[in-house]
Design a protein around this motif. Sequence first.
Motif, PDB file in Angstrom:
ATOM      1  N   PHE A 254       0.833  -1.190   0.000  1.00  7.05           N
ATOM      2  CA  PHE A 254       0.000   0.000   0.000  1.00  7.05           C
ATOM      3  C   PHE A 254       0.878   1.253   0.000  1.00  7.05           C
ATOM      4  CE2 PHE A 254      -2.240   3.416   2.189  1.00  7.05           C
ATOM      5  CZ  PHE A 254      -3.470   3.424   1.542  1.00  7.05           C
ATOM      6  N   LYS A 255       1.894   1.236   0.855  1.00  8.23           N
ATOM      7  CA  LYS A 255       2.795   2.391   0.953  1.00  8.23           C
ATOM      8  C   LYS A 255       3.544   2.613  -0.358  1.00  8.23           C
ATOM      9  CE  LYS A 255       3.501   1.645   5.896  1.00  8.23           C
ATOM     10  NZ  LYS A 255       4.476   1.267   6.924  1.00  8.23           N
ATOM     11  N   LEU A 256       4.022   1.522  -0.965  1.00 10.33           N
ATOM     12  CA  LEU A 256       4.749   1.649  -2.231  1.00 10.33           C
ATOM     13  C   LEU A 256       3.854   2.206  -3.341  1.00 10.33           C
ATOM     14  CD1 LEU A 256       6.826  -1.656  -2.156  1.00 10.33           C
ATOM     15  CD2 LEU A 256       7.726   0.672  -2.061  1.00 10.33           C
ATOM     16  N   GLU A 257       2.602   1.764  -3.387  1.00 12.55           N
ATOM     17  CA  GLU A 257       1.670   2.288  -4.387  1.00 12.55           C
ATOM     18  C   GLU A 257       1.389   3.776  -4.151  1.00 12.55           C
ATOM     19  OE1 GLU A 257       0.114   1.618  -7.304  1.00 12.55           O
ATOM     20  OE2 GLU A 257       1.562  -0.020  -7.291  1.00 12.55           O
ATOM     21  N   ALA A 258       1.246   4.156  -2.893  1.00 14.08           N
ATOM     22  CA  ALA A 258       1.016   5.569  -2.577  1.00 14.08           C
ATOM     23  C   ALA A 258       2.214   6.411  -3.009  1.00 14.08           C
ATOM     24  CB  ALA A 258       0.749   5.730  -1.083  1.00 14.08           C
ATOM     25  N   VAL A 259       3.412   5.910  -2.754  1.00 22.13           N
ATOM     26  CA  VAL A 259       4.629   6.634  -3.147  1.00 22.13           C
ATOM     27  C   VAL A 259       4.727   6.727  -4.661  1.00 22.13           C
ATOM     28  CG1 VAL A 259       7.155   6.516  -3.137  1.00 22.13           C
ATOM     29  CG2 VAL A 259       5.887   6.109  -1.032  1.00 22.13           C
ATOM     30  N   LYS A 260       4.366   5.663  -5.379  1.00 19.88           N
ATOM     31  CA  LYS A 260       4.392   5.702  -6.846  1.00 19.88           C
ATOM     32  C   LYS A 260       3.470   6.774  -7.391  1.00 19.88           C
ATOM     33  CE  LYS A 260       5.665   0.952  -7.913  1.00 19.88           C
ATOM     34  NZ  LYS A 260       5.212  -0.330  -8.484  1.00 19.88           N
ATOM     35  N   GLN A 261       2.314   6.955  -6.752  1.00 21.69           N
ATOM     36  CA  GLN A 261       1.383   7.983  -7.214  1.00 21.69           C
ATOM     37  C   GLN A 261       2.010   9.362  -7.106  1.00 21.69           C
ATOM     38  OE1 GLN A 261      -2.609   7.809  -5.689  1.00 21.69           O
ATOM     39  NE2 GLN A 261      -2.658   5.575  -5.786  1.00 21.69           N
ATOM     40  N   VAL A 262       2.835   9.565  -6.095  1.00 18.98           N
ATOM     41  CA  VAL A 262       3.472  10.866  -5.905  1.00 18.98           C
ATOM     42  C   VAL A 262       4.693  10.999  -6.808  1.00 18.98           C
ATOM     43  CG1 VAL A 262       4.675  12.351  -4.239  1.00 18.98           C
ATOM     44  CG2 VAL A 262       2.635  11.081  -3.547  1.00 18.98           C
ATOM     45  N   THR A 263       5.567   9.991  -6.808  1.00 17.12           N
ATOM     46  CA  THR A 263       6.849  10.124  -7.510  1.00 17.12           C
ATOM     47  C   THR A 263       6.744   9.882  -9.010  1.00 17.12           C
ATOM     48  OG1 THR A 263       7.421   7.824  -7.010  1.00 17.12           O
ATOM     49  CG2 THR A 263       8.207   9.520  -5.482  1.00 17.12           C
ATOM     50  N   GLU A 264       5.969   8.887  -9.418  1.00 17.30           N
ATOM     51  CA  GLU A 264       5.927   8.536 -10.837  1.00 17.30           C
ATOM     52  C   GLU A 264       4.776   9.196 -11.590  1.00 17.30           C
ATOM     53  OE1 GLU A 264       5.965   4.289 -11.143  1.00 17.30           O
ATOM     54  OE2 GLU A 264       7.872   4.113 -10.065  1.00 17.30           O
ATOM     55  N   ARG A 265       3.645   9.337 -10.938  1.00 16.87           N
ATOM     56  CA  ARG A 265       2.471   9.871 -11.633  1.00 16.87           C
ATOM     57  C   ARG A 265       2.293  11.372 -11.431  1.00 16.87           C
ATOM     58  NH1 ARG A 265      -0.569   4.892  -9.384  1.00 16.87           N
ATOM     59  NH2 ARG A 265       0.239   3.290 -10.757  1.00 16.87           N
ATOM     60  N   GLY A 266       3.061  11.947 -10.510  1.00 16.72           N
ATOM     61  CA  GLY A 266       3.060  13.394 -10.352  1.00 16.72           C
ATOM     62  C   GLY A 266       1.925  13.994  -9.544  1.00 16.72           C
ATOM     63  N   PHE A 267       1.184  13.190  -8.815  1.00 18.11           N
ATOM     64  CA  PHE A 267       0.126  13.734  -7.970  1.00 18.11           C
ATOM     65  C   PHE A 267       0.744  14.388  -6.738  1.00 18.11           C
ATOM     66  CE2 PHE A 267      -2.188  10.251 -10.121  1.00 18.11           C
ATOM     67  CZ  PHE A 267      -3.182  11.003 -10.718  1.00 18.11           C
ATOM     68  N   GLY A 268       0.028  15.331  -6.139  1.00 16.60           N
ATOM     69  CA  GLY A 268       0.502  15.992  -4.941  1.00 16.60           C
ATOM     70  C   GLY A 268       0.329  15.110  -3.710  1.00 16.60           C
ATOM     71  N   VAL A 269       1.191  15.321  -2.733  1.00 16.88           N
ATOM     72  CA  VAL A 269       1.152  14.511  -1.513  1.00 16.88           C
ATOM     73  C   VAL A 269      -0.176  14.678  -0.793  1.00 16.88           C
ATOM     74  CG1 VAL A 269       2.192  14.194   0.762  1.00 16.88           C
ATOM     75  CG2 VAL A 269       3.654  14.477  -1.233  1.00 16.88           C
ATOM     76  N   ARG A 270      -0.633  15.908  -0.648  1.00 17.38           N
ATOM     77  CA  ARG A 270      -1.900  16.142   0.060  1.00 17.38           C
ATOM     78  C   ARG A 270      -3.085  15.505  -0.675  1.00 17.38           C
ATOM     79  NH1 ARG A 270      -1.071  19.433   4.255  1.00 17.38           N
ATOM     80  NH2 ARG A 270       0.691  20.855   4.210  1.00 17.38           N
ATOM     81  N   GLU A 271      -3.059  15.587  -1.995  1.00 18.99           N
ATOM     82  CA  GLU A 271      -4.134  15.011  -2.794  1.00 18.99           C
ATOM     83  C   GLU A 271      -4.184  13.488  -2.618  1.00 18.99           C
ATOM     84  OE1 GLU A 271      -5.259  14.478  -7.528  1.00 18.99           O
ATOM     85  OE2 GLU A 271      -3.588  15.772  -6.937  1.00 18.99           O
ATOM     86  N   VAL A 272      -3.041  12.842  -2.718  1.00 22.18           N
ATOM     87  CA  VAL A 272      -2.979  11.383  -2.581  1.00 22.18           C
ATOM     88  C   VAL A 272      -3.352  10.972  -1.159  1.00 22.18           C
ATOM     89  CG1 VAL A 272      -1.446   9.370  -2.663  1.00 22.18           C
ATOM     90  CG2 VAL A 272      -1.278  11.141  -4.427  1.00 22.18           C
ATOM     91  N   ALA A 273      -2.860  11.702  -0.176  1.00 23.99           N
ATOM     92  CA  ALA A 273      -3.173  11.375   1.221  1.00 23.99           C
ATOM     93  C   ALA A 273      -4.671  11.476   1.483  1.00 23.99           C
ATOM     94  CB  ALA A 273      -2.396  12.297   2.163  1.00 23.99           C
ATOM     95  N   ALA A 274      -5.297  12.512   0.976  1.00 23.64           N
ATOM     96  CA  ALA A 274      -6.742  12.676   1.176  1.00 23.64           C
ATOM     97  C   ALA A 274      -7.513  11.553   0.486  1.00 23.64           C
ATOM     98  CB  ALA A 274      -7.190  14.031   0.649  1.00 23.64           C
ATOM     99  N   ARG A 275      -7.092  11.195  -0.715  1.00 24.58           N
ATOM    100  CA  ARG A 275      -7.775  10.147  -1.467  1.00 24.58           C
ATOM    101  C   ARG A 275      -7.628   8.780  -0.797  1.00 24.58           C
ATOM    102  NH1 ARG A 275      -5.125   8.820  -6.314  1.00 24.58           N
ATOM    103  NH2 ARG A 275      -4.541  11.001  -6.390  1.00 24.58           N
ATOM    104  N   LEU A 276      -6.465   8.518  -0.211  1.00 19.65           N
ATOM    105  CA  LEU A 276      -6.216   7.207   0.393  1.00 19.65           C
ATOM    106  C   LEU A 276      -6.601   7.131   1.873  1.00 19.65           C
ATOM    107  CD1 LEU A 276      -2.760   6.373  -1.226  1.00 19.65           C
ATOM    108  CD2 LEU A 276      -5.019   5.558  -1.898  1.00 19.65           C
TER     109      LEU A 276
END
Length: 93
Positions: free
Chosen positions: A11-33
């Motif tokens: 789960f953590k690795l997928e969340a990090v991929k969304q930030v590092t590889e897909r370019g989403f913002g940390v706050r956006e991904v955190a809120a979504r997850l």
Amino acid sequence: MSKRQRFTEEFKLEAVKQVTERGFGVREVAARLGTSPHSLYAWVNKYGIPAEQRLTADDQTARLKRLEAELRRVTEERDILKKAAAYFAKESG
């Protein structure tokens, strides 16, 4: 009082991929997850580097902790020997 959640490493690795590889913002991904931005920032710092480098860093951290514990033990032994030497020097002379 909120119950602390445990997330899997996948789960953590997928969340990090969304930030590092897909370019989403940390706050956006955190809120979504449903996690805190602080946790996600920590995951990015830990899992954002390649696995080989992360394992090397973990090994170095473990080695450092082991060496610090050994230094603490040897320092205590030295201090005990100093006190014993001073005691026996006083007794014999």
